[in-house]
Design a protein around this motif. Structure first.
Motif, mmCIF file in Angstrom:
data_model
loop_
_atom_site.group_PDB
_atom_site.id
_atom_site.type_symbol
_atom_site.label_atom_id
_atom_site.label_comp_id
_atom_site.label_asym_id
_atom_site.label_seq_id
_atom_site.Cartn_x
_atom_site.Cartn_y
_atom_site.Cartn_z
ATOM 1 N N THR A 192 0.980 -1.307 0.137
ATOM 2 C CA THR A 192 0.063 0.101 0.155
ATOM 3 C C THR A 192 0.867 1.218 0.061
ATOM 4 O O THR A 192 2.021 1.260 0.706
ATOM 5 C CB THR A 192 -1.002 0.027 1.326
ATOM 6 O OG1 THR A 192 -0.332 0.088 2.417
ATOM 7 C CG2 THR A 192 -1.806 -1.128 1.195
ATOM 8 N N TRP A 193 0.438 2.332 -0.763
ATOM 9 C CA TRP A 193 1.179 3.476 -0.698
ATOM 10 C C TRP A 193 1.241 4.148 0.427
ATOM 11 O O TRP A 193 2.407 4.892 0.556
ATOM 12 C CB TRP A 193 0.523 4.472 -1.855
ATOM 13 C CG TRP A 193 1.571 5.549 -2.378
ATOM 14 C CD1 TRP A 193 1.187 6.847 -2.036
ATOM 15 C CD2 TRP A 193 2.428 5.424 -3.151
ATOM 16 N NE1 TRP A 193 2.094 7.554 -2.724
ATOM 17 C CE2 TRP A 193 2.900 6.824 -3.452
ATOM 18 C CE3 TRP A 193 3.403 4.440 -3.668
ATOM 19 C CZ2 TRP A 193 3.994 7.018 -4.094
ATOM 20 C CZ3 TRP A 193 4.363 4.748 -4.612
ATOM 21 C CH2 TRP A 193 4.761 6.038 -4.898
ATOM 22 N N GLU A 194 0.355 4.310 1.152
ATOM 23 C CA GLU A 194 0.082 5.336 2.447
ATOM 24 C C GLU A 194 0.729 4.357 3.475
ATOM 25 O O GLU A 194 1.667 4.750 4.436
ATOM 26 C CB GLU A 194 -1.016 5.974 2.504
ATOM 27 C CG GLU A 194 -1.345 6.827 1.522
ATOM 28 C CD GLU A 194 -2.835 7.624 1.667
ATOM 29 O OE1 GLU A 194 -2.926 8.862 1.985
ATOM 30 O OE2 GLU A 194 -4.066 6.772 1.718
ATOM 31 N N ASP A 195 0.335 3.150 3.777
ATOM 32 C CA ASP A 195 0.294 2.740 5.232
ATOM 33 C C ASP A 195 1.766 1.867 5.151
ATOM 34 O O ASP A 195 2.799 2.360 5.884
ATOM 35 C CB ASP A 195 -0.718 1.546 5.392
ATOM 36 C CG ASP A 195 -1.933 2.033 5.491
ATOM 37 O OD1 ASP A 195 -1.965 3.372 6.201
ATOM 38 O OD2 ASP A 195 -2.874 1.420 5.251
ATOM 39 N N ASP A 196 2.280 0.930 4.065
ATOM 40 C CA ASP A 196 3.415 0.530 4.042
ATOM 41 C C ASP A 196 4.414 1.340 3.630
ATOM 42 O O ASP A 196 5.619 1.344 4.032
ATOM 43 C CB ASP A 196 3.367 -0.762 2.825
ATOM 44 C CG ASP A 196 2.643 -1.765 3.448
ATOM 45 O OD1 ASP A 196 1.788 -1.682 4.720
ATOM 46 O OD2 ASP A 196 1.832 -2.429 2.591
ATOM 47 N N TYR A 197 4.149 2.301 2.594
ATOM 48 C CA TYR A 197 5.401 2.983 2.017
ATOM 49 C C TYR A 197 5.528 4.357 2.462
ATOM 50 O O TYR A 197 6.445 4.976 2.529
ATOM 51 C CB TYR A 197 5.359 3.265 0.564
ATOM 52 C CG TYR A 197 6.566 3.716 -0.318
ATOM 53 C CD1 TYR A 197 7.783 3.397 0.089
ATOM 54 C CD2 TYR A 197 6.409 4.361 -1.541
ATOM 55 C CE1 TYR A 197 8.731 3.931 -0.608
ATOM 56 C CE2 TYR A 197 7.243 4.759 -1.962
ATOM 57 C CZ TYR A 197 8.719 4.593 -1.606
ATOM 58 O OH TYR A 197 9.654 5.092 -2.662
ATOM 59 N N ALA A 198 4.373 4.780 3.580
ATOM 60 C CA ALA A 198 4.338 5.853 4.332
ATOM 61 C C ALA A 198 4.547 7.254 3.384
ATOM 62 O O ALA A 198 5.296 7.972 3.448
ATOM 63 C CB ALA A 198 5.401 6.032 5.300
ATOM 64 N N GLN A 199 3.859 6.886 2.029
ATOM 65 C CA GLN A 199 4.140 8.252 1.273
ATOM 66 C C GLN A 199 2.523 8.968 1.184
ATOM 67 O O GLN A 199 1.650 8.494 1.453
ATOM 68 C CB GLN A 199 4.400 7.824 -0.184
ATOM 69 C CG GLN A 199 5.598 7.392 -0.417
ATOM 70 C CD GLN A 199 6.779 8.241 0.070
ATOM 71 O OE1 GLN A 199 6.774 9.393 -0.475
ATOM 72 N NE2 GLN A 199 7.778 7.691 0.777
ATOM 73 N N GLU A 200 2.657 10.240 0.921
ATOM 74 C CA GLU A 200 1.232 11.105 0.546
ATOM 75 C C GLU A 200 0.674 10.603 -0.657
ATOM 76 O O GLU A 200 1.243 10.241 -1.528
ATOM 77 C CB GLU A 200 1.691 12.627 0.734
ATOM 78 C CG GLU A 200 0.403 13.470 0.595
ATOM 79 C CD GLU A 200 0.817 14.882 0.520
ATOM 80 O OE1 GLU A 200 -0.156 15.539 0.069
ATOM 81 O OE2 GLU A 200 1.872 15.353 0.913
#
Length: 200
Positions: free
Chosen positions: A182-190
């Protein structure tokens, strides 16, 4: 045999497949695919019989397949070939605006692409008798050729009209780390902003 994907989707996944927009060259072996799409994709697709002798446990001959396309909006098209003959053509008019769902015209693919050769099987394109297939099976490819007009050479993934190299380099870990799902949760990206929604 030939399959194109279009987004956004037409109403009911029904692209404008009139006889002018969908040219089938031999209706004895090619026909409109009854599958037109689902929540994840819309398909512009024709099913074509292939040379049955060219499969691994038959004569093992080679058959020539091809795709020719002209990108853009105006006189753009995609033509799929099977057994060294044209199978069908999709003209860009088939991807015209659809006021029923408030979408504008879509172009024939303009972004950089790559070729994938695989031995994919699907019950969606006809019966697959898995019990009669002596696995493992192989896909033998003799050659792959790519031709481009001399005034429109496009090699690589970073053309001026569709620059992507800087974006990929900036988020390289997202492309190589299979644990980032996941972009926001796993990768911590906006989450990326969208200019059509007035977010930029």
């Amino acid at each position: 045999m030939g399959d194109g994907r279009a987004k956004p989707f037409n109403a009911g996944y029904e692209w404008f497949n009139t006889s002018a927009n969908e040219v089938v060259y031999d209706t004895a072996i090619s026909y409109q695919n009854t599958y037109t799409g689902g929540v994840l994709q819309q398909a512009t697709s024709v099913v074509t019989e292939t040379d049955q002798d060219c499969y691994e446990y038959e004569t093992g001959c080679y058959s020539i397949y091809g795709v020719e396309y002209k990108p853009g909006f105006d006189d753009a098209y995609i033509t799929w070939m099977s057994d060294n003959k044209q199978a069908w053509t999709l003209t860009v008019a088939g991807l015209a605006a659809d006021s029923r769902v408030d979408i504008s015209s879509r172009p024939v693919l303009q972004e950089p692409m790559y070729l994938i050769m695989n031995l994919g099987m699907s019950h969606n394109f006809g019966d697959v008798d898995l019990a009669a297939i002596p696995f493992p099976v192989h896909l033998r490819v003799d050659y792959i050729r790519v031709y481009q007009p001399s005034d429109a050479i496009n090699i690589g993934c970073d053309p001026d009209d569709f620059p992507t190299a800087a974006y990929i380099a900036r988020y390289a870990e997202a492309y190589v780390n299979p644990n980032l799902t996941t972009w926001e949760d796993d990768y911590a990206q906006e989450w990326p902003k969208n200019s059509f929604l007035g977010e930029c």
